[in-house]
Structures are given as C-alpha cells and as structure tokens.
Design a protein around this motif. Structure first.
Motif, PDB file in Angstrom:
ATOM      1  N   ARG A  64     -15.699   9.658  22.973  1.00  0.00           N
ATOM      2  CA  ARG A  64     -17.121   9.886  23.230  1.00  0.00           C
ATOM      3  C   ARG A  64     -17.884   8.566  23.292  1.00  0.00           C
ATOM      4  N   LEU A  65     -17.512   7.625  22.448  1.00  0.00           N
ATOM      5  CA  LEU A  65     -18.130   6.304  22.525  1.00  0.00           C
ATOM      6  C   LEU A  65     -17.806   5.624  23.856  1.00  0.00           C
ATOM      7  N   ALA A  66     -16.577   5.773  24.304  1.00  0.00           N
ATOM      8  CA  ALA A  66     -16.173   5.149  25.566  1.00  0.00           C
ATOM      9  C   ALA A  66     -16.901   5.771  26.746  1.00  0.00           C
ATOM     10  N   SER A  67     -17.212   7.074  26.651  1.00  0.00           N
ATOM     11  CA  SER A  67     -17.882   7.774  27.749  1.00  0.00           C
ATOM     12  C   SER A  67     -19.391   7.651  27.696  1.00  0.00           C
ATOM     13  N   THR A 109       0.837  -1.192   0.000  1.00  0.00           N
ATOM     14  CA  THR A 109       0.000   0.000   0.000  1.00  0.00           C
ATOM     15  C   THR A 109       0.873   1.244   0.000  1.00  0.00           C
ATOM     16  N   THR A 110       0.267   2.406   0.063  1.00  0.00           N
ATOM     17  CA  THR A 110       1.010   3.664   0.015  1.00  0.00           C
ATOM     18  C   THR A 110       1.763   3.908   1.314  1.00  0.00           C
ATOM     19  N   SER A 111       2.762   4.738   1.259  1.00  0.00           N
ATOM     20  CA  SER A 111       3.540   5.052   2.456  1.00  0.00           C
ATOM     21  C   SER A 111       2.682   5.715   3.525  1.00  0.00           C
ATOM     22  N   LEU A 112       1.837   6.670   3.137  1.00  0.00           N
ATOM     23  CA  LEU A 112       0.990   7.349   4.109  1.00  0.00           C
ATOM     24  C   LEU A 112       0.042   6.354   4.770  1.00  0.00           C
ATOM     25  N   SER A 113      -0.569   5.491   3.980  1.00  0.00           N
ATOM     26  CA  SER A 113      -1.500   4.522   4.531  1.00  0.00           C
ATOM     27  C   SER A 113      -0.780   3.527   5.437  1.00  0.00           C
ATOM     28  N   ALA A 114       0.421   3.117   5.055  1.00  0.00           N
ATOM     29  CA  ALA A 114       1.206   2.209   5.894  1.00  0.00           C
ATOM     30  C   ALA A 114       1.520   2.851   7.244  1.00  0.00           C
ATOM     31  N   SER A 115       1.819   4.139   7.231  1.00  0.00           N
ATOM     32  CA  SER A 115       2.122   4.837   8.485  1.00  0.00           C
ATOM     33  C   SER A 115       0.888   4.931   9.374  1.00  0.00           C
ATOM     34  N   LEU A 116      -0.292   5.124   8.773  1.00  0.00           N
ATOM     35  CA  LEU A 116      -1.531   5.212   9.554  1.00  0.00           C
ATOM     36  C   LEU A 116      -1.922   3.851  10.121  1.00  0.00           C
ATOM     37  N   LEU A 117      -1.657   2.789   9.385  1.00  0.00           N
ATOM     38  CA  LEU A 117      -1.900   1.443   9.904  1.00  0.00           C
ATOM     39  C   LEU A 117      -1.010   1.176  11.113  1.00  0.00           C
ATOM     40  N   ARG A 118       0.225   1.575  11.019  1.00  0.00           N
ATOM     41  CA  ARG A 118       1.145   1.385  12.153  1.00  0.00           C
ATOM     42  C   ARG A 118       0.686   2.180  13.364  1.00  0.00           C
ATOM     43  N   GLU A 119       0.208   3.386  13.148  1.00  0.00           N
ATOM     44  CA  GLU A 119      -0.296   4.186  14.261  1.00  0.00           C
ATOM     45  C   GLU A 119      -1.547   3.560  14.870  1.00  0.00           C
ATOM     46  N   ALA A 120      -2.448   3.062  14.023  1.00  0.00           N
ATOM     47  CA  ALA A 120      -3.666   2.429  14.532  1.00  0.00           C
ATOM     48  C   ALA A 120      -3.344   1.197  15.365  1.00  0.00           C
ATOM     49  N   ALA A 121      -2.326   0.457  14.969  1.00  0.00           N
ATOM     50  CA  ALA A 121      -1.923  -0.714  15.741  1.00  0.00           C
ATOM     51  C   ALA A 121      -1.460  -0.317  17.139  1.00  0.00           C
ATOM     52  N   ASP A 122      -0.935   0.888  17.264  1.00  0.00           N
ATOM     53  CA  ASP A 122      -0.505   1.399  18.572  1.00  0.00           C
ATOM     54  C   ASP A 122      -1.630   2.149  19.284  1.00  0.00           C
ATOM     55  N   GLY A 123      -2.795   2.262  18.634  1.00  0.00           N
ATOM     56  CA  GLY A 123      -3.952   2.908  19.262  1.00  0.00           C
ATOM     57  C   GLY A 123      -4.129   4.365  18.930  1.00  0.00           C
ATOM     58  N   TYR A 124      -3.467   4.864  17.891  1.00  0.00           N
ATOM     59  CA  TYR A 124      -3.528   6.282  17.554  1.00  0.00           C
ATOM     60  C   TYR A 124      -4.204   6.503  16.200  1.00  0.00           C
ATOM     61  N   ALA A 125      -4.849   7.657  16.081  1.00  0.00           N
ATOM     62  CA  ALA A 125      -5.567   7.999  14.846  1.00  0.00           C
ATOM     63  C   ALA A 125      -5.666   9.505  14.730  1.00  0.00           C
ATOM     64  N   ALA A 126      -6.239   9.968  13.630  1.00  0.00           N
ATOM     65  CA  ALA A 126      -6.467  11.405  13.439  1.00  0.00           C
ATOM     66  C   ALA A 126      -7.374  11.933  14.546  1.00  0.00           C
ATOM     67  N   GLU A 127      -7.243  13.223  14.863  1.00  0.00           N
ATOM     68  CA  GLU A 127      -7.953  13.798  16.007  1.00  0.00           C
ATOM     69  C   GLU A 127      -9.473  13.581  15.965  1.00  0.00           C
ATOM     70  N   PRO A 128     -10.165  13.749  14.814  1.00  0.00           N
ATOM     71  CA  PRO A 128     -11.614  13.502  14.834  1.00  0.00           C
ATOM     72  C   PRO A 128     -11.956  12.065  15.210  1.00  0.00           C
ATOM     73  N   VAL A 129     -11.138  11.121  14.780  1.00  0.00           N
ATOM     74  CA  VAL A 129     -11.381   9.715  15.122  1.00  0.00           C
ATOM     75  C   VAL A 129     -11.171   9.495  16.611  1.00  0.00           C
ATOM     76  N   THR A 130     -10.112  10.075  17.148  1.00  0.00           N
ATOM     77  CA  THR A 130      -9.842   9.938  18.577  1.00  0.00           C
ATOM     78  C   THR A 130     -10.966  10.535  19.415  1.00  0.00           C
ATOM     79  N   ARG A 131     -11.494  11.688  18.969  1.00  0.00           N
ATOM     80  CA  ARG A 131     -12.618  12.290  19.701  1.00  0.00           C
ATOM     81  C   ARG A 131     -13.829  11.350  19.713  1.00  0.00           C
ATOM     82  N   LEU A 132     -14.106  10.723  18.578  1.00  0.00           N
ATOM     83  CA  LEU A 132     -15.233   9.796  18.518  1.00  0.00           C
ATOM     84  C   LEU A 132     -15.006   8.612  19.462  1.00  0.00           C
ATOM     85  N   LEU A 133     -13.816   8.066  19.475  1.00  0.00           N
ATOM     86  CA  LEU A 133     -13.528   6.924  20.343  1.00  0.00           C
ATOM     87  C   LEU A 133     -13.740   7.288  21.811  1.00  0.00           C
TER      88      LEU A 133
END
Length: 304
Positions: free
Chosen positions: A226-229, A200-224
C-alpha cells in the motif's frame, strides 16, 4: 511417533515446501500458543510456524485450513515431533500439506517520498534505525561502526522476537521498498546481522533471514504494497490515506510491541533514504492519522 487417525489439511509456504515435503526428520517445539506452533527443524534459524486460520501468517508458515478444536496442539516446548513427507506429525493429529501458497516479497516504490505516510507516527526505535540506514548510505562507514550498531540491536529485548530484531527487519524491508534502497545495502546489512543470529531466538533469527530476502508477515507485506502504491493515479487523496492507515493499524496489532518496533525500523530507514534523495515528507494534511500501539487491543494473531 505413531500415525494419528486425525488429519488437518494445510497450505505450506513455498519457502518451507522443501522442508515439509522432504525426508522426515525430528523437530523440536519452541513455543505453542492457541493460534501458532513454532517448530525448530534443523539449524538455529530453521523454524517452521504452524498457524491456524486466526494465526499470524508468517512467510514460511504451514497454514491449517480447518478450524481447530480448543484442546490445543497436544505438545509443549521441548517436545519432539516429526516433520517431512508432506506432514507434521503431532501426538494426536497429523497436519498434512495439501497445497502450496506463495508469499509476496516487498515491492519497490516509485516515489522517493514513500516514507512520508509514516512521518507523523510516534514510533519507538525510529532514531536508531535511521542511524543504521545512514551508515549504509554514507558509503564508507567507520571500521566496525555498522557491526557495533547491529550488535547492539540483535537480540535486544525480551520475548520470541526481541525489539532490536524487529527494528532490523524493518530496516531490511525499507531498503527494498524505497527507490534509493539497493540490494547492495541489503547485502551489507545482512553481512553484519548474519554472524550474530545465534545471539537471538530461533524464531527471530528466521524472521531476520526472511526480511533480508524481502519477506515478512502478511500484515507487513500488505502495508509495504500500500505504501508502494500510495500516490499513484489509482488512489484518491482520501482513499490513499485510509488504506495506508488501515494497514498501519494491522501491523501495530502484531504482538505486544513487535509491530510498533518493526514500523520504527521501517520508518527510520525510509527517513534516511528520503533525506538522502533531497526530498521532504508530505505535509501533515497528506499523511495518515497516527495510530498508536496503546490504542489497539491485542489480537489472537499476535506474536508473543
């Protein structure tokens, strides 16, 4: 590259601080947009996003603090820049990291019905995402079954972040959010994904690696978060639905389909985990009103 007299102050993510403050090295421009510049610095998945105030703040971003002029970044894909020593040197400007910001990892929800708030959303990729999660939950998937599922998703689709990768990011984050998700499930899925990153693309590969560590773009993190709360004593029934709905709209506004694809991965994963726990989703009266990707206009923060 000669130093520039113009300097833009910026905040660097803790997850990219070592790269930005390390020894100077060459970086290659992967893509340049009005609100974001993506630089490959090192291996295939080593990408530094440089974003404006209006840009989508990815978990590894170097975020420029000032409003940029309309002249652009002064570079195009394939150009070389210098990264290191606390700066990114572009032909006409130096972006200097003057402070550090900390991205928030995905939280762990307390309620096993956390996925119910996405139950009514008509999301693409929900079914294949659930299939991936169900394989992990089976405890003894058939040989190569997970590898085959993952292989069909990595790099599937056009753009800098193909749909299949966004789906897998959603699954990885869902495994951290749901109480029945475990680090062992995350590790097992990541072992299947990691060897395929070059597909896959370099940018997408970097985002997959971040997701594996539990990190994502700020809007996604906010949703997570809010769902948890949602469902806690601090939320009323009306306020809970409104705040989750707002966060869902923010995620759906990412890219042409990236937000919807990630939500499909997240929802499918949560569906599988909720079913495994023997719970049922909340009734329609307690779920959020389902926004759709087509009802939202593109935003300048969007990924391509």
């Amino acid at each position: 590259m000669t130093p520039s007299a113009t300097t833009w102050p910026a905040a660097v993510s803790e997850r990219s601080a070592e790269l930005v403050h390390g020894a100077p090295r060459r970086g290659t421009v992967l893509a340049a947009f009005p609100t974001a510049l993506y630089l490959q610095v090192g291996g295939h998945a080593d990408v530094l996003p440089v974003v404006t105030r209006d840009g989508l703040r990815l978990p590894t971003a170097l975020a420029v603090a000032t409003t940029l002029p309309t002249v652009g970044w002064g570079v195009q894909p394939g150009d070389e820049v210098v990264v290191g020593g606390g700066v990114v040197r572009l032909p006409g400007v130096t972006v200097r990291a003057v402070r550090t910001w900390r991205p928030h990892p995905a939280p762990r929800a307390a309620a096993t019905t956390v996925g119910g708030h996405l139950a009514t959303l008509p999301l693409p990729w929900r079914v294949p995402a659930r299939g991936v999660a169900e394989l992990l939950l089976s405890g003894a998937p058939a040989p190569f079954a997970l590898a085959d599922r993952v292989g069909a998703l990595v790099g599937a689709g056009p753009g800098l972040t193909p749909s299949g990768d966004d789906v897998l990011c959603g699954v990885l984050l869902g495994l951290r959010l749901h109480p029945r998700g475990t680090s062992a499930f995350v590790d097992e899925l990541w072992r299947a994904v990691r060897p395929r990153l070059t597909a896959t693309t370099s940018l997408s590969a970097s985002l997959l690696r971040e997701a594996a560590d539990g990190y994502a773009a700020e809007p996604v993190t906010r949703l997570l978060h809010r769902l948890a709360s949602a469902g806690s004593d601090s939320f009323s029934a009306v306020g809970e639905g409104a705040t989750v709905t707002e966060a869902v709209h923010e995620v759906l506004a990412i890219g042409h389909t990236s937000g919807a694809d990630l939500l499909g991965g997240l929802a499918g994963c949560l569906d599988a985990l909720t079913a495994q726990s023997g719970q049922t989703a909340p009734s329609a009266s307690t779920t959020v009103n389902p926004p759709t990707a087509t009802s939202l206009s593109a935003t300048p923060r969007s990924l391509p």
